[in-house]
Motif scaffolding. Structure first.
Motif, PDB file in Angstrom:
ATOM      1  N   GLN A   1     103.348 -41.363 -81.854  1.00 43.41           N
ATOM      2  CA  GLN A   1     103.356 -41.271 -83.309  1.00 43.41           C
ATOM      3  C   GLN A   1     103.461 -42.662 -83.941  1.00 43.41           C
ATOM      4  O   GLN A   1     103.538 -42.792 -85.158  1.00 43.41           O
ATOM      5  CB  GLN A   1     104.532 -40.420 -83.786  1.00 43.41           C
ATOM      6  N   PHE A   2     103.470 -43.700 -83.131  1.00 39.17           N
ATOM      7  CA  PHE A   2     103.609 -45.068 -83.627  1.00 39.17           C
ATOM      8  C   PHE A   2     102.226 -45.619 -83.966  1.00 39.17           C
ATOM      9  O   PHE A   2     101.593 -46.310 -83.170  1.00 39.17           O
ATOM     10  CB  PHE A   2     104.336 -45.931 -82.594  1.00 39.17           C
ATOM     11  N   SER A   3     101.773 -45.304 -85.168  1.00 42.07           N
ATOM     12  CA  SER A   3     100.387 -45.576 -85.545  1.00 42.07           C
ATOM     13  C   SER A   3     100.166 -46.949 -86.153  1.00 42.07           C
ATOM     14  O   SER A   3      99.026 -47.421 -86.210  1.00 42.07           O
ATOM     15  CB  SER A   3      99.916 -44.510 -86.547  1.00 42.07           C
ATOM     16  N   ASP A   4     101.227 -47.617 -86.599  1.00 42.08           N
ATOM     17  CA  ASP A   4     101.074 -48.882 -87.325  1.00 42.08           C
ATOM     18  C   ASP A   4     101.766 -50.018 -86.582  1.00 42.08           C
ATOM     19  O   ASP A   4     102.991 -50.153 -86.631  1.00 42.08           O
ATOM     20  CB  ASP A   4     101.665 -48.736 -88.728  1.00 42.08           C
ATOM     21  N   PRO A   5     101.008 -50.875 -85.913  1.00 45.39           N
ATOM     22  CA  PRO A   5     101.621 -51.993 -85.176  1.00 45.39           C
ATOM     23  C   PRO A   5     102.266 -53.031 -86.084  1.00 45.39           C
ATOM     24  O   PRO A   5     103.018 -53.887 -85.599  1.00 45.39           O
ATOM     25  CB  PRO A   5     100.444 -52.586 -84.391  1.00 45.39           C
TER      26      PRO A   5
ATOM     27  N   GLU B   1     102.727 -35.827 -89.518  1.00 48.04           N
ATOM     28  CA  GLU B   1     102.511 -34.452 -89.085  1.00 48.04           C
ATOM     29  C   GLU B   1     101.218 -34.300 -88.291  1.00 48.04           C
ATOM     30  O   GLU B   1     101.083 -33.374 -87.492  1.00 48.04           O
ATOM     31  CB  GLU B   1     102.486 -33.519 -90.299  1.00 48.04           C
ATOM     32  N   ALA B   2     100.257 -35.209 -88.525  1.00 47.49           N
ATOM     33  CA  ALA B   2      98.985 -35.128 -87.805  1.00 47.49           C
ATOM     34  C   ALA B   2      99.205 -35.258 -86.299  1.00 47.49           C
ATOM     35  O   ALA B   2      98.464 -34.669 -85.502  1.00 47.49           O
ATOM     36  CB  ALA B   2      98.031 -36.215 -88.296  1.00 47.49           C
ATOM     37  N   TYR B   3     100.228 -36.027 -85.914  1.00 45.56           N
ATOM     38  CA  TYR B   3     100.494 -36.176 -84.479  1.00 45.56           C
ATOM     39  C   TYR B   3     100.938 -34.848 -83.873  1.00 45.56           C
ATOM     40  O   TYR B   3     100.486 -34.462 -82.783  1.00 45.56           O
ATOM     41  CB  TYR B   3     101.552 -37.238 -84.212  1.00 45.56           C
ATOM     42  N   LYS B   4     101.826 -34.156 -84.561  1.00 44.69           N
ATOM     43  CA  LYS B   4     102.314 -32.879 -84.048  1.00 44.69           C
ATOM     44  C   LYS B   4     101.152 -31.900 -83.849  1.00 44.69           C
ATOM     45  O   LYS B   4     101.076 -31.198 -82.840  1.00 44.69           O
ATOM     46  CB  LYS B   4     103.348 -32.285 -85.007  1.00 44.69           C
TER      47      LYS B   4
ATOM     48  N   LYS C   1      97.983 -32.657 -83.391  1.00 47.41           N
ATOM     49  CA  LYS C   1      97.094 -33.123 -82.325  1.00 47.41           C
ATOM     50  C   LYS C   1      97.655 -32.806 -80.939  1.00 47.41           C
ATOM     51  O   LYS C   1      96.939 -32.319 -80.060  1.00 47.41           O
ATOM     52  CB  LYS C   1      96.853 -34.631 -82.449  1.00 47.41           C
ATOM     53  N   VAL C   2      98.938 -33.059 -80.748  1.00 44.81           N
ATOM     54  CA  VAL C   2      99.509 -32.875 -79.414  1.00 44.81           C
ATOM     55  C   VAL C   2      99.609 -31.392 -79.069  1.00 44.81           C
ATOM     56  O   VAL C   2      99.411 -30.988 -77.910  1.00 44.81           O
ATOM     57  CB  VAL C   2     100.875 -33.591 -79.307  1.00 44.81           C
ATOM     58  N   LYS C   3      99.877 -30.547 -80.068  1.00 44.26           N
ATOM     59  CA  LYS C   3      99.928 -29.107 -79.816  1.00 44.26           C
ATOM     60  C   LYS C   3      98.538 -28.565 -79.478  1.00 44.26           C
ATOM     61  O   LYS C   3      98.381 -27.738 -78.575  1.00 44.26           O
ATOM     62  CB  LYS C   3     100.497 -28.388 -81.035  1.00 44.26           C
ATOM     63  N   THR C   4      97.539 -29.043 -80.210  1.00 47.35           N
ATOM     64  CA  THR C   4      96.163 -28.605 -79.956  1.00 47.35           C
ATOM     65  C   THR C   4      95.704 -29.043 -78.571  1.00 47.35           C
ATOM     66  O   THR C   4      95.072 -28.274 -77.833  1.00 47.35           O
ATOM     67  CB  THR C   4      95.216 -29.174 -81.026  1.00 47.35           C
ATOM     68  N   ALA C   5      96.030 -30.281 -78.206  1.00 49.06           N
ATOM     69  CA  ALA C   5      95.641 -30.804 -76.899  1.00 49.06           C
ATOM     70  C   ALA C   5      96.326 -30.035 -75.774  1.00 49.06           C
ATOM     71  O   ALA C   5      95.731 -29.793 -74.722  1.00 49.06           O
ATOM     72  CB  ALA C   5      95.972 -32.289 -76.808  1.00 49.06           C
ATOM     73  N   SER C   6      97.571 -29.662 -75.992  1.00 51.08           N
ATOM     74  CA  SER C   6      98.286 -28.895 -74.972  1.00 51.08           C
ATOM     75  C   SER C   6      97.627 -27.538 -74.760  1.00 51.08           C
ATOM     76  O   SER C   6      97.449 -27.094 -73.623  1.00 51.08           O
ATOM     77  CB  SER C   6      99.744 -28.710 -75.385  1.00 51.08           C
TER      78      SER C   6
ATOM     79  N   GLY D   1     114.141 -30.299 -77.098  1.00 51.73           N
ATOM     80  CA  GLY D   1     114.521 -29.055 -77.739  1.00 51.73           C
ATOM     81  C   GLY D   1     113.376 -28.079 -77.900  1.00 51.73           C
ATOM     82  O   GLY D   1     112.486 -27.968 -77.050  1.00 51.73           O
ATOM     83  N   GLY D   2     113.379 -27.377 -79.026  1.00 53.40           N
ATOM     84  CA  GLY D   2     112.392 -26.342 -79.265  1.00 53.40           C
ATOM     85  C   GLY D   2     110.974 -26.855 -79.360  1.00 53.40           C
ATOM     86  O   GLY D   2     110.030 -26.136 -79.025  1.00 53.40           O
ATOM     87  N   PHE D   3     110.803 -28.109 -79.815  1.00 51.90           N
ATOM     88  CA  PHE D   3     109.446 -28.643 -79.920  1.00 51.90           C
ATOM     89  C   PHE D   3     108.782 -28.715 -78.554  1.00 51.90           C
ATOM     90  O   PHE D   3     107.582 -28.472 -78.417  1.00 51.90           O
ATOM     91  CB  PHE D   3     109.473 -30.037 -80.561  1.00 51.90           C
ATOM     92  N   ALA D   4     109.547 -29.051 -77.530  1.00 54.04           N
ATOM     93  CA  ALA D   4     108.985 -29.221 -76.190  1.00 54.04           C
ATOM     94  C   ALA D   4     108.857 -27.918 -75.410  1.00 54.04           C
ATOM     95  O   ALA D   4     108.130 -27.871 -74.407  1.00 54.04           O
ATOM     96  CB  ALA D   4     109.848 -30.203 -75.388  1.00 54.04           C
ATOM     97  N   GLU D   5     109.517 -26.881 -75.860  1.00 50.09           N
ATOM     98  CA  GLU D   5     109.521 -25.622 -75.106  1.00 50.09           C
ATOM     99  C   GLU D   5     108.122 -25.106 -74.760  1.00 50.09           C
ATOM    100  O   GLU D   5     107.873 -24.707 -73.615  1.00 50.09           O
ATOM    101  CB  GLU D   5     110.288 -24.544 -75.879  1.00 50.09           C
ATOM    102  N   PRO D   6     107.175 -25.082 -75.708  1.00 48.79           N
ATOM    103  CA  PRO D   6     105.841 -24.574 -75.368  1.00 48.79           C
ATOM    104  C   PRO D   6     105.149 -25.396 -74.289  1.00 48.79           C
ATOM    105  O   PRO D   6     104.411 -24.854 -73.463  1.00 48.79           O
ATOM    106  CB  PRO D   6     105.081 -24.654 -76.696  1.00 48.79           C
ATOM    107  N   PHE D   7     105.370 -26.710 -74.285  1.00 47.50           N
ATOM    108  CA  PHE D   7     104.765 -27.560 -73.260  1.00 47.50           C
ATOM    109  C   PHE D   7     105.342 -27.234 -71.883  1.00 47.50           C
ATOM    110  O   PHE D   7     104.628 -27.185 -70.882  1.00 47.50           O
ATOM    111  CB  PHE D   7     104.994 -29.038 -73.571  1.00 47.50           C
ATOM    112  N   VAL D   8     106.665 -27.026 -71.856  1.00 44.03           N
ATOM    113  CA  VAL D   8     107.329 -26.692 -70.597  1.00 44.03           C
ATOM    114  C   VAL D   8     106.860 -25.328 -70.109  1.00 44.03           C
ATOM    115  O   VAL D   8     106.535 -25.147 -68.922  1.00 44.03           O
ATOM    116  CB  VAL D   8     108.859 -26.710 -70.772  1.00 44.03           C
TER     117      VAL D   8
END
Length: 447
Positions: A58-62, A96-99, A101-106, A120-127
């Motif tokens: 999510q670190f989009s701006d160097p 929010e675009a990152y969230k 993107k990563v959910k869609t990719a998963s 926590g709950g955000f990672a549960e679907p990936f696990v």
């Protein structure tokens, strides 16, 4: 899933570290997934053989002055230098675009080799979808002994470790001391102090508190800390983990306090129409006297060109009358990480890169003033560490409890239900009692 919440050990984490102190593809498009599981495919090439690792964050701006961004990019460059035969292809996506993107990719099984996530709950679907590589065997190389106890709790599911921590983050009450002095306000230690300050500041035409309610989660921070002060972290965590209730007298009283802030216009004229960036700008330009936010703003507050540099102090959030929570209970903890894709090629070499990057980022984020390191050991030259970070470390050294960000602890549907109810409540469309009843019925139905 069993999510461990070892408050005592995380408190020790802060004692140990915070006294000095703040988010490509795994296989080619035509690759047969079965091949990646074969011994030949998983065998790592020689250390001098060039490999490519894809990474999303999510670190989009160097060029960001946010300490988390600064720490990430310094760690990324250090890792590239440490492993010259590894090409790290990084993609940064903000907000929010990152969230999304990563959910869609998963869902499509198209995640990169390494990707930023929350626990926590955000990672549960990936696990649940077996998208994340368990690390239990890998950390036996001594890595687990380098971590501050308790900092892996939010990344542990069914007794299996899936991610390493970087930092221990806390939300803190920032005070523009120049505005306070000019208005004749005093640093608040109690709820009555805070409400008195709000009235004094308003009389001087100063917005008391900057709030970016348009992005929802800053409003969540206020609701969360009020629940912590009234009910304590144990009760809040129980509700989030579905072993307790949101609809208890303590949380109802906290909600009444939350409504009192809105009714008194503590957040200005249009807090729900103000974005996070706009609220930060309000504080950084001296247009608001207080900000309750994560330590990642330290770097912006004390940047060389900051209009409020040297004018800001940080304090514990005030106590509430009759509250079961105390001033040493904190909103925050260790909840952000990077995961390794379960189907990653060159696992052993990726692990070496990953663990070096994570440890380095923990150090660099700390030095940038945005959170205590979750890793033990030498942090290098700390003489130039942001003074706000040092103050936060001193304040939180005796922490007795932590409760992490609600939108990360809850799963996707529950998160959206929580936000929907919170914004409806913030807008005055439902009462404090109805708000807590709605949270319970939507998130913990039948309990």
């Amino acid at each position: 899933m069993k999510l461990f919440n070892k408050v005592a050990s995380l408190s020790l984490a802060v004692v140990l570290t915070a006294t000095l102190a703040a988010c490509g593809s795994t296989k080619t498009e035509n690759q047969n997934p079965a091949v990646s599981q074969s011994p030949a495919a998983t065998q790592s090439p020689a250390a001098d053989e060039k490999i490519k690792i894809t990474m999303w964050s999510q670190f989009s701006d160097p060029n960001s002055k946010d300490g988390g961004f600064i720490g990430f990019y310094k760690a990324l460059e250090a890792t590239k230098a440490k492993f010259p035969n590894v090409e790290i292809d990084h993609t940064g996506i903000g907000g929010e675009a990152y969230k999304t993107k990563v959910k869609t990719a998963s869902a499509a099984d198209e995640l990169p080799d390494i990707f930023f996530s929350w626990g926590g709950g955000f990672a549960e679907p990936f696990v649940a979808a077996n998208r994340i590589l368990p690390l239990d065997d890998l950390v036996k190389d001594g890595t687990i002994d380098k971590l501050v106890p308790g900092t892996t709790d939010n990344f542990t599911f069914d007794n299996k470790l899936h991610g390493l921590p970087t930092n221990i983050d806390t939300a803190n009450l920032y005070i523009n001391t120049e505005l306070f002095q000019a208005a004749g306000a005093k640093i608040p230690a109690t709820w009555d102090d805070l409400m008195a300050d709000i009235n004094i500041l308003k009389d001087k035409n100063i917005t008391p508190i900057a709030l970016g309610g348009k992005d929802r989660w800053p409003a969540m921070f206020w609701n969360s800390i009020l629940d912590i002060r009234m009910g304590g972290t144990a009760a809040v965590n129980a509700a989030l983990n579905k072993t307790g209730s949101f609809n208890i007298p303590e949380f109802q009283e906290a909600s009444r306090k939350y409504k009192e802030l809105f009714d008194s216009e503590a957040f200005g004229d249009n807090p729900l129409g103000t974005s996070y960036d706009e609220s930060i700008n309000m504080f950084l330009t001296g247009k608001a006297a207080m900000l309750y936010m994560g330590a990642w703003v330290n770097g912006q507050i004390n940047a060389p060109d900051s209009l409020v540099k040297g004018k800001v102090d940080v304090v514990k959030f005030p106590t509430l009358p009759g509250g079961k929570g105390n001033a040493d209970e904190w909103h925050g903890g260790s909840g952000a990480t990077f995961f390794i894709n379960a189907n990653v090629e060159n696992k052993d070499r990726v692990w070496e890169v990953y663990k070096y990057f994570m440890e380095t980022m923990a150090k660099e984020v700390f030095i940038a003033g945005s959170g205590s390191s979750a890793w033990k050991g030498d942090l290098g030259d700390t003489s130039k560490v942001d003074p706000l970070a040092i103050k936060i470390g001193q304040l939180s050294a005796n922490a007795t409890g932590f409760s992490y960000w609600w939108d990360q602890m809850l799963s996707g549907n529950d998160t959206e239900s929580m936000f929907g109810s919170l914004i409806k409540f913030s807008a005055g469309k439902i009462s404090p009692e109805e708000f807590n009843q709605e949270l319970q019925s939507k998130i913990n139905p039948g309990k």
